[in-house]
Design an enzyme around this catalytic site. Structure first.
Site, PDB file in Angstrom:
ATOM      1  N   ILE A  14       1.946  -4.443  -4.588  1.00  0.00           N
ATOM      2  CA  ILE A  14       2.158  -3.039  -4.860  1.00  0.00           C
ATOM      3  C   ILE A  14       2.342  -2.119  -3.532  1.00  0.00           C
ATOM      4  CG2 ILE A  14      -0.110  -2.003  -5.248  1.00  0.00           C
ATOM      5  CD1 ILE A  14       3.110  -1.254  -7.063  1.00  0.00           C
ATOM      6  N   LYS A  91      -4.044   2.836  -9.236  1.00  0.00           N
ATOM      7  CA  LYS A  91      -4.889   2.500 -10.685  1.00  0.00           C
ATOM      8  C   LYS A  91      -5.136   1.242 -10.988  1.00  0.00           C
ATOM      9  CE  LYS A  91      -2.867   0.233 -13.013  1.00  0.00           C
ATOM     10  NZ  LYS A  91      -2.276  -1.124 -13.071  1.00  0.00           N
TER      11      LYS A  91
HETATM   12  P1  NAP Z   1      -2.653  -8.185  -4.793  1.00  0.00           P
HETATM   13  O1  NAP Z   1      -0.991  -8.488  -4.416  1.00  0.00           O
HETATM   14  O2  NAP Z   1      -3.403  -8.824  -4.958  1.00  0.00           O
HETATM   15  O3  NAP Z   1      -2.655  -7.315  -3.428  1.00  0.00           O
HETATM   16  C1  NAP Z   1      -4.126  -6.868  -3.383  1.00  0.00           C
HETATM   17  C2  NAP Z   1      -4.418  -6.594  -1.734  1.00  0.00           C
HETATM   18  O4  NAP Z   1      -5.812  -5.970  -1.312  1.00  0.00           O
HETATM   19  C3  NAP Z   1      -4.218  -7.956  -1.166  1.00  0.00           C
HETATM   20  O5  NAP Z   1      -3.450  -7.715   0.142  1.00  0.00           O
HETATM   21  C4  NAP Z   1      -5.877  -8.300  -0.548  1.00  0.00           C
HETATM   22  O6  NAP Z   1      -5.682  -8.621   0.683  1.00  0.00           O
HETATM   23  C5  NAP Z   1      -6.092  -6.743  -0.340  1.00  0.00           C
HETATM   24  N1  NAP Z   1      -7.490  -6.873  -0.277  1.00  0.00           N
HETATM   25  C6  NAP Z   1      -8.582  -7.549  -0.882  1.00  0.00           C
HETATM   26  N2  NAP Z   1     -10.022  -7.033  -0.754  1.00  0.00           N
HETATM   27  C7  NAP Z   1      -9.753  -6.211   0.258  1.00  0.00           C
HETATM   28  C8  NAP Z   1     -10.635  -5.374   1.235  1.00  0.00           C
HETATM   29  N3  NAP Z   1     -11.921  -5.652   1.084  1.00  0.00           N
HETATM   30  N4  NAP Z   1     -10.252  -4.671   2.191  1.00  0.00           N
HETATM   31  C9  NAP Z   1      -8.753  -4.640   2.301  1.00  0.00           C
HETATM   32  N5  NAP Z   1      -7.999  -5.223   1.618  1.00  0.00           N
HETATM   33  C10 NAP Z   1      -8.237  -6.004   0.599  1.00  0.00           C
HETATM   34  O7  NAP Z   1      -2.587  -6.798  -6.056  1.00  0.00           O
HETATM   35  P2  NAP Z   1      -1.693  -5.544  -6.315  1.00  0.00           P
HETATM   36  O8  NAP Z   1      -0.820  -6.200  -7.339  1.00  0.00           O
HETATM   37  O9  NAP Z   1      -0.758  -5.242  -5.297  1.00  0.00           O
HETATM   38  O10 NAP Z   1      -2.580  -4.540  -6.983  1.00  0.00           O
HETATM   39  C11 NAP Z   1      -3.602  -3.835  -6.339  1.00  0.00           C
HETATM   40  C12 NAP Z   1      -3.689  -2.773  -7.061  1.00  0.00           C
HETATM   41  O11 NAP Z   1      -2.590  -1.976  -7.264  1.00  0.00           O
HETATM   42  C13 NAP Z   1      -4.437  -2.891  -8.559  1.00  0.00           C
HETATM   43  O12 NAP Z   1      -5.416  -2.285  -8.675  1.00  0.00           O
HETATM   44  C14 NAP Z   1      -3.218  -2.934  -9.502  1.00  0.00           C
HETATM   45  O13 NAP Z   1      -3.630  -2.482 -10.734  1.00  0.00           O
HETATM   46  C15 NAP Z   1      -2.494  -1.827  -8.930  1.00  0.00           C
HETATM   47  N6  NAP Z   1      -1.129  -1.605  -9.264  1.00  0.00           N
HETATM   48  C16 NAP Z   1      -0.147  -3.196  -8.846  1.00  0.00           C
HETATM   49  C17 NAP Z   1       1.006  -2.999  -9.405  1.00  0.00           C
HETATM   50  C18 NAP Z   1       1.976  -4.292  -9.464  1.00  0.00           C
HETATM   51  O14 NAP Z   1       3.075  -4.309 -10.001  1.00  0.00           O
HETATM   52  N7  NAP Z   1       1.445  -5.343  -8.933  1.00  0.00           N
HETATM   53  C19 NAP Z   1       1.666  -1.979  -9.961  1.00  0.00           C
HETATM   54  C20 NAP Z   1       0.833  -0.595  -9.874  1.00  0.00           C
HETATM   55  C21 NAP Z   1      -0.484  -0.681  -9.442  1.00  0.00           C
HETATM   56  P3  NAP Z   1      -5.203 -10.120   1.366  1.00  0.00           P
HETATM   57  O15 NAP Z   1      -4.321 -10.645   0.665  1.00  0.00           O
HETATM   58  O16 NAP Z   1      -5.056 -10.104   2.710  1.00  0.00           O
HETATM   59  O17 NAP Z   1      -6.794 -10.900   0.958  1.00  0.00           O
END
Ligand code: NAP
Length: 308
Positions: A14, A91
Site C-alpha cells: 500500500i 487502517k
Molecule cells: P505488506 O505489503 O505486507 O507491507 C507491510 C510492510 O510493513 C512491509 O514492507 C514490511 O517490511 C513492513 N514492516 C513490517 N514490520 C515492520 C517494522 N517493525 N518496522 C517497519 N516496517 C515493518 O502489507 P500492505 O498490504 O502494504 O498492508 C499494510 C497495511 O496497510 C495493513 O494494515 C493493511 O490493512 C493496510 N492497507 C492495505 C491495502 C492493500 O491494498 N494492500 C489497502 C489499504 C490499506 P519488510 O517487507 O521490509 O519486512
C-alpha cells in the site's frame, strides 16, 4: 510554509501503490525517508531498516505514515509520538482497541496530531451517499464484499495471524463506509466466522447488525470468490435503492449513476495536512469496534485448510 517532512514506515504494497504517489502529489509534504526491515527503499530517498535507526541517524522528520501490518503498529506509533512526531495510521489503526485509545491519550499529551485513516471514506461516491441518506428512512442494508485472497493478498502471512483480521482486513473498509453514511448507529446481533483449519483468522464471515431504528444490516464477507469481485453496499430507503459499488467509487441512485473522481489517498493526505496545521487529531474507532464485536460474539466454523 515549509513542507511537512514525512517518513513512510513499512514500505510494502500500500505504501508503494498509494502513499508514495499521494505524498509526492501534495505540496504540503516532502518525502524525507522510508523504513522497512527487508525492503531496499526508493531511489534517492534515505532508507533505514528500523524506526530506531531513523530516529538515531536522521534525517529529521515531522510526521510518519505507519504502513506496517497492524500487529507491530502500536510500539512504533508510541515511539514516534514520544519523539513529538505527527502520525498517520493506515487502517486498521491498531491490533486492539485499547492500544488505539492509549495512543490517542499519548498524542494528546505530546501535542501531536494522530490520524486514524479510513481510505474508503474518501472514495468518490461516499460523501454524496452520506448526504443523500441523511434525509431518508433506512429500511434494510446489504453489504457484499467478496474477493479472491490469492489475487489481493498473495503471500501476506501477517493477515492470517491473530490481529491480522483475515477477511475483515478488506471487510473493515466496508464498515468504515457504512458507519460513515448511515444516519443511525448500529450494533452486531449475530455473526459466524469461518476459519481454515490451518489459519488463525477467518476466510469468510456472515454478520447481522441492526440499527437503533430497527433496520437490518447484513454483511457477507468472503475471500474465496473467483471471477467477478464484489465490493457493494445496497441501502433500501423510503425513496428507493442506493447502491455504492466498486468499494465506494461508483454511486447509483434512483435518478442515475455518478462516477466521481478517485481521491482516496490524495484526500487522506489533504486531511492529514489540515489536521497537523490545525493542531488536531482524528481517531474514529467505530469500524474496528464492530470487527472486535464480531470476534467477541461470533460463532466459529472450521473449513478446509487454505494454502497460498
Ligand atoms: P505488506 O505489503 O505486507 O507491507 C507491510 C510492510 O510493513 C512491509 O514492507 C514490511 O517490511 C513492513 N514492516 C513490517 N514490520 C515492520 C517494522 N517493525 N518496522 C517497519 N516496517 C515493518 O502489507 P500492505 O498490504 O502494504 O498492508 C499494510 C497495511 O496497510 C495493513 O494494515 C493493511 O490493512 C493496510 N492497507 C492495505 C491495502 C492493500 O491494498 N494492500 C489497502 C489499504 C490499506 P519488510 O517487507 O521490509 O519486512
Amino acid at each position: 510554509m515549509d513542507p511537512i517532512r514525512i517518513a513512510i514506515v513499512g514500505i510494502g504494497k500500500i505504501a508503494r501503490d498509494q502513499h508514495v504517489p499521494a505524498i509526492r502529489g501534495n505540496g504540503a509534504f516532502s518525502l524525507a525517508a522510508t523504513v522497512s526491515p527487508q525492503d531496499a527503499g526508493l531511489e534517492g530517498v534515505p532508507h533505514h531498516a528500523s524506526l530506531d535507526a531513523l530516529l538515531a541517524e536522521g534525517p529529521a522528520v515531522d510526521a510518519i505514515a505507519l504502513c506496517t501490518p497492524p500487529q507491530v503498529r502500536h510500539a512504533l506509533a508510541s515511539q514516534a509520538i514520544g519523539r513529538g512526531i505527527h502520525l498517520f495510521l493506515e487502517k486498521p489503526p491498531g491490533a486492539t482497541l485499547a492500544e488505539v485509545a492509549a495512543l490517542e491519550a499519548e498524542a494528546d499529551k505530546a501535542g501531536v496530531s494522530l490520524f486514524a485513516a479510513w481510505h474508503s471514506r474518501f472514495a468518490a461516491g461516499v460523501a454524496p451517499a452520506r448526504a443523500w441518506l441523511a434525509e431518508r428512512r433506512i429500511d434494510k442494508v446489504s453489504i457484499v464484499w467478496r474477493e479472491d485472497v490469492r489475487v489481493w493478498h498473495p503471500g501476506q502471512a501477517w493477515i492470517w495471524e491473530p490481529g491480522g483480521l483475515g477477511v475483515f482486513d478488506p471487510g473493515i473498509n466496508a464498515l468504515s463506509i457504512v458507519t460513515h453514511i448511515l444516519p443511525r448507529p448500529f450494533f452486531l446481533k449475530d455473526a459466524t466466522l469461518v476459519l481454515p483449519e490451518n489459519r488463525a483468522a477467518p476466510i469468510a464471515a456472515d454478520i447481522a447488525f441492526r440499527d437503533t431504528g430497527g433496520a437490518a444490516i447484513h454483511m457477507d464477507l468472503d475471500w474465496r470468490q473467483t471471477g467477478p469481485q464484489s465490493w457493494d453496499i445496497m441501502v433500501e430507503t423510503d425513496a428507493g435503492m442506493l447502491k455504492l459499488s466498486q468499494g465506494g467509487a461508483v454511486l447509483h441512485l434512483p435518478g442515475g449513476t455518478e462516477h466521481g473522481e478517485d481521491i482516496e489517498y490524495a484526500g487522506l493526505y489533504r486531511r492529514f495536512a489540515a489536521l497537523i496545521r490545525g493542531g488536531r487529531s482524528d481517531v474514529d474507532t467505530a469500524p474496528l469496534r464492530l470487527v472486535a464485536d464480531a470476534f467477541l460474539r461470533g460463532k466459529r466454523q472450521t473449513t478446509a485448510a487454505f494454502h497460498d
